[in-house]
Scaffold this motif. Structure first.
Motif, short mmCIF file in Angstrom:
data_model
loop_
_atom_site.label_atom_id
_atom_site.label_comp_id
_atom_site.label_asym_id
_atom_site.label_seq_id
_atom_site.Cartn_x
_atom_site.Cartn_y
_atom_site.Cartn_z
N THR A 177 0.84 -1.19 0.00
CA THR A 177 0.00 0.00 0.00
C THR A 177 0.88 1.24 0.00
OG1 THR A 177 -1.77 -1.13 1.20
CG2 THR A 177 -1.82 1.26 1.20
N THR A 178 0.90 1.94 -1.13
CA THR A 178 1.60 3.21 -1.21
C THR A 178 0.55 4.31 -1.06
OG1 THR A 178 3.08 4.59 -2.54
CG2 THR A 178 1.66 3.08 -3.75
N SER A 179 0.62 5.42 -1.75
CA SER A 179 -0.34 6.50 -1.55
C SER A 179 -0.26 7.51 -2.68
CB SER A 179 -0.05 7.20 -0.22
OG SER A 179 -0.77 8.41 -0.10
N ILE A 180 -1.34 8.23 -2.85
CA ILE A 180 -1.33 9.35 -3.81
C ILE A 180 -0.26 10.37 -3.42
CG2 ILE A 180 -3.10 10.64 -2.53
CD1 ILE A 180 -4.20 11.57 -5.22
N THR A 181 0.08 10.44 -2.11
CA THR A 181 1.08 11.41 -1.67
C THR A 181 2.47 11.10 -2.22
OG1 THR A 181 1.59 10.22 0.38
CG2 THR A 181 -0.20 11.83 0.47
N ALA A 182 2.71 9.87 -2.65
CA ALA A 182 4.01 9.54 -3.25
C ALA A 182 4.18 10.25 -4.58
CB ALA A 182 4.12 8.03 -3.46
N TYR A 183 3.07 10.63 -5.21
CA TYR A 183 3.09 11.23 -6.54
C TYR A 183 2.80 12.74 -6.49
CZ TYR A 183 2.96 6.35 -7.79
OH TYR A 183 3.27 5.01 -7.90
N ARG A 184 1.96 13.16 -5.55
CA ARG A 184 1.58 14.56 -5.45
C ARG A 184 2.28 15.29 -4.31
NH1 ARG A 184 -4.76 15.46 -5.41
NH2 ARG A 184 -4.00 17.59 -5.57
N GLY A 185 2.81 14.53 -3.35
CA GLY A 185 3.33 15.15 -2.14
C GLY A 185 2.19 15.62 -1.26
N THR A 195 7.99 8.27 2.84
CA THR A 195 7.96 6.80 2.98
C THR A 195 7.15 6.17 1.85
OG1 THR A 195 5.97 6.74 4.40
CG2 THR A 195 8.11 6.95 5.49
N LYS A 196 6.09 6.83 1.43
CA LYS A 196 5.26 6.27 0.37
C LYS A 196 5.99 6.29 -0.97
CE LYS A 196 1.83 5.06 2.90
NZ LYS A 196 1.42 3.66 3.06
N GLY A 197 6.82 7.33 -1.18
CA GLY A 197 7.67 7.33 -2.37
C GLY A 197 8.66 6.18 -2.32
N ALA A 198 9.20 5.90 -1.12
CA ALA A 198 10.12 4.77 -0.97
C ALA A 198 9.41 3.46 -1.23
CB ALA A 198 10.71 4.79 0.45
N ILE A 199 8.15 3.34 -0.81
CA ILE A 199 7.40 2.11 -1.04
C ILE A 199 7.18 1.89 -2.53
CG2 ILE A 199 5.12 1.04 -0.76
CD1 ILE A 199 5.08 2.38 2.06
N THR A 200 6.89 2.95 -3.26
CA THR A 200 6.70 2.82 -4.71
C THR A 200 7.99 2.35 -5.37
OG1 THR A 200 4.99 4.53 -4.73
CG2 THR A 200 6.10 4.07 -6.82
N ALA A 201 9.12 2.94 -4.99
CA ALA A 201 10.41 2.52 -5.54
C ALA A 201 10.75 1.09 -5.13
CB ALA A 201 11.50 3.49 -5.11
N ALA A 221 -2.21 2.61 -4.74
CA ALA A 221 -1.99 3.98 -4.24
C ALA A 221 -3.35 4.62 -3.96
CB ALA A 221 -1.20 4.81 -5.25
N PRO A 222 -3.84 4.48 -2.72
CA PRO A 222 -5.13 5.08 -2.40
C PRO A 222 -5.06 6.60 -2.36
CG PRO A 222 -4.53 3.35 -0.83
CD PRO A 222 -3.31 3.68 -1.61
N GLY A 223 -6.18 7.22 -2.67
CA GLY A 223 -6.37 8.63 -2.40
C GLY A 223 -6.98 8.77 -1.02
N GLN A 275 3.81 -2.63 -10.91
CA GLN A 275 2.85 -1.58 -11.26
C GLN A 275 2.11 -1.07 -10.02
OE1 GLN A 275 3.08 -0.63 -14.47
NE2 GLN A 275 4.61 -2.27 -14.55
N VAL A 276 1.48 0.09 -10.19
CA VAL A 276 0.70 0.71 -9.12
C VAL A 276 -0.69 1.02 -9.64
CG1 VAL A 276 0.50 2.65 -7.52
CG2 VAL A 276 2.77 1.75 -8.10
N LEU A 277 -1.71 0.58 -8.94
CA LEU A 277 -3.09 0.91 -9.26
C LEU A 277 -3.51 2.13 -8.45
CD1 LEU A 277 -4.79 -2.63 -9.32
CD2 LEU A 277 -3.79 -1.34 -11.22
N HIS A 278 -4.08 3.13 -9.13
CA HIS A 278 -4.44 4.40 -8.49
C HIS A 278 -5.95 4.46 -8.26
CE1 HIS A 278 -0.41 6.14 -8.94
NE2 HIS A 278 -0.37 5.48 -10.09
N LEU A 279 -6.34 4.29 -7.00
CA LEU A 279 -7.75 4.39 -6.62
C LEU A 279 -7.90 5.64 -5.75
CD1 LEU A 279 -7.11 1.21 -7.11
CD2 LEU A 279 -9.33 0.90 -6.01
N ASN A 280 -8.28 6.72 -6.38
CA ASN A 280 -8.18 8.01 -5.67
C ASN A 280 -9.33 8.98 -5.94
OD1 ASN A 280 -7.65 9.14 -8.22
ND2 ASN A 280 -5.45 8.83 -8.00
N GLY A 281 -10.44 8.51 -6.46
CA GLY A 281 -11.57 9.40 -6.67
C GLY A 281 -11.49 10.23 -7.92
N GLY A 282 -10.56 9.88 -8.83
CA GLY A 282 -10.52 10.55 -10.13
C GLY A 282 -9.34 11.45 -10.38
N THR A 283 -8.42 11.57 -9.45
CA THR A 283 -7.24 12.41 -9.67
C THR A 283 -6.30 11.71 -10.64
OG1 THR A 283 -7.40 13.31 -7.43
CG2 THR A 283 -5.29 13.54 -8.56
#
Length: 287
Positions: A177-185, A195-201, A221-223, A275-283
Motif C-alpha cells: 500500500t503506497t499513496s497518492i502522496t508519493a506522486y503529489r506530495g 515513505t510512500k515514495g520509498a514504497i513505490t520505488a 496507491a489510495p487517495g 505496477q501501481v493501481l491508483h484508486l483516488n476518486g478521479g485524480t
C-alpha cells in the motif's frame, strides 16, 4: 471538481493513533454486500499487515470471501482486530491473529514461523500497515517522528517481506500500500509522503528482482479513504471536508479498494508486476 470546503463527514477527531474504527461516525464501509466472489484465492494463505481496520480489514474480508485463509497483523487495536476476525469467520474461513510491531524483526519472523506451522504455506503478502503525523513545516518534524514513520512504513515492510520471501514460490504475490502522496506530495505529511515514495520505488525494484522466481510485486496507491488513520490524524474541521477535493467529491470507502487487492493477488493479474493501481476518486496521476 467539488468545492474543497464542502462537508463530507461529521467533524470528529481521535486523540490516539492508531485510531479505532469502532469510534468512527459514520463507520467505514468495509464489506460490499454486492460483491460476488468466485474462488479466486481458493487454497491460498494471505498475510495482511494493518488488518484490524480500514483498508486492511476490507482486504481481509474480500480475501476470505475468495477462499483464502487469513493471517491478521495489527499493533494494539484488539477490539477492531477481533471484529475483523469475526467477519472472516462469517465468510467460512479460518484466521490467525497476531498483535505486535512489524518494525521488530523478531515479531515478523515469529508471524511467518507460526503461519507455516499452522498451514505450511504463504502465498500472498499484503504490506498495508502505516502511520502518519502531520506537521505544519519541516522544522516541526522531530528526528524521533521521522524515524518512527520510516520504521513503521518502510522498515516494517522490508522486515515483513524479508521474513516471508524464503517461503514464497512461483505464483505468489506481494502487494504494497503506497499513496497518492508519493506522486503529489503533501504539505503537512512530508515524512509520510517520503515513505510512500520509498514504497513505490521498493515495489518497482523488488518486482524486477523477483521476476525470475515468478513472484509478482505490485502496489495500490489510495487517495482519501475513510479509515481510522484519518480520524486520528487530522483535526475535526479537516476531517469534516475530507475527500471533497477529489473529482468525485467524496472520500472513498475501504470496500471500494478491496477488489484491486484481490486482482493483484490472484491469477487474473498474472502479467502485471512492478505496477501501481491508483484508486483516488478521479485524480489523474502521471508517473
Amino acid at each position: 471538481m467539488s468545492d474543497h470546503s464542502e462537508q463530507t463527514l461529521p467533524p470528529q477527531h481521535q486523540d490516539r493513533q492508531p485510531g479505532l474504527e469502532s469510534r468512527m461516525q459514520p463507520p467505514p464501509v468495509y464489506r460490499n454486500e454486492h460483491y460476488k466472489a468466485s474462488g479466486k484465492l481458493e487454497g491460498k494463505v494471505a498475510v495482511i499487515t494493518g488488518a484490524d481496520s480500514g483498508i486492511g480489514r476490507a482486504v481481509a474480508i474480500a480475501y476470505a470471501q475468495e477462499g483464502a485463509r487469513i493471517v491478521l497483523l495489527y499493533l494494539n487495536e484488539h477490539e477492531d482486530a477481533a471484529q475483523t476476525q469475526r467477519e472472516i469467520t462469517l465468510c467460512g474461513q479460518p484466521s490467525l491473529l497476531f498483535a505486535g510491531d512489524i518494525g521488530d524483526e523478531a515479531f515478523c519472523r515469529s508471524v511467518v514461523d507460526r503461519t507455516l506451522a499452522q498451514w505450511g504455506q504463504l502465498d500472498v503478502l499484503v504490506n498495508n500497515a502505516g502511520e502518519q503525523h502531520p506537521q505544519a513545516c519541516l522544522e516541526d518534524i522531530s528526528l524521533e517522528q521521522w524515524q518512527r514513520t520510516f520504521q513503521t512504513n518502510i522498515v516494517g515492510m522490508f522486515l515483513m517481506t524479508k521474513s516471508a520471501l524464503p517461503h514464497m514460490f512461483e505464483g505468489a504475490a506481494i502487494i504494497n500500500t503506497t499513496s497518492i502522496t508519493a506522486y503529489r506530495g503533501h504539505p503537512t505529511l512530508i515524512d509520510y509522503s517520503a515513505t510512500k515514495g520509498a514504497i513505490t520505488a521498493f515495489t518497482r525494484s523488488l518486482s524486477t528482482n523477483l521476476a525470475e522466481r515468478g513472484i509478482r510485486v505490485n502496489a495500490v496507491a489510495p487517495g482519501p479513504i475513510w479509515t481510522p488513520l484519518i480520524a486520528s490524524t487530522f483535526d475535526a474541521q479537516k476531517v469534516s471536508t475530507f475527500g471533497s477535493d477529489t473529482p468525485l467529491g467524496r472520500p472513498g470507502q475501504p470496500c471500494e479498494l478491496a477488489p484491486a487487492y484481490v486482482y493483484l493477488a490472484c491469477n487474473d493479474s498474472s502479467y502485471m508486476t512492478g505496477q501501481v493501481l491508483h484508486l483516488n476518486g478521479g485524480t489523474v496521476i502521471n508517473g
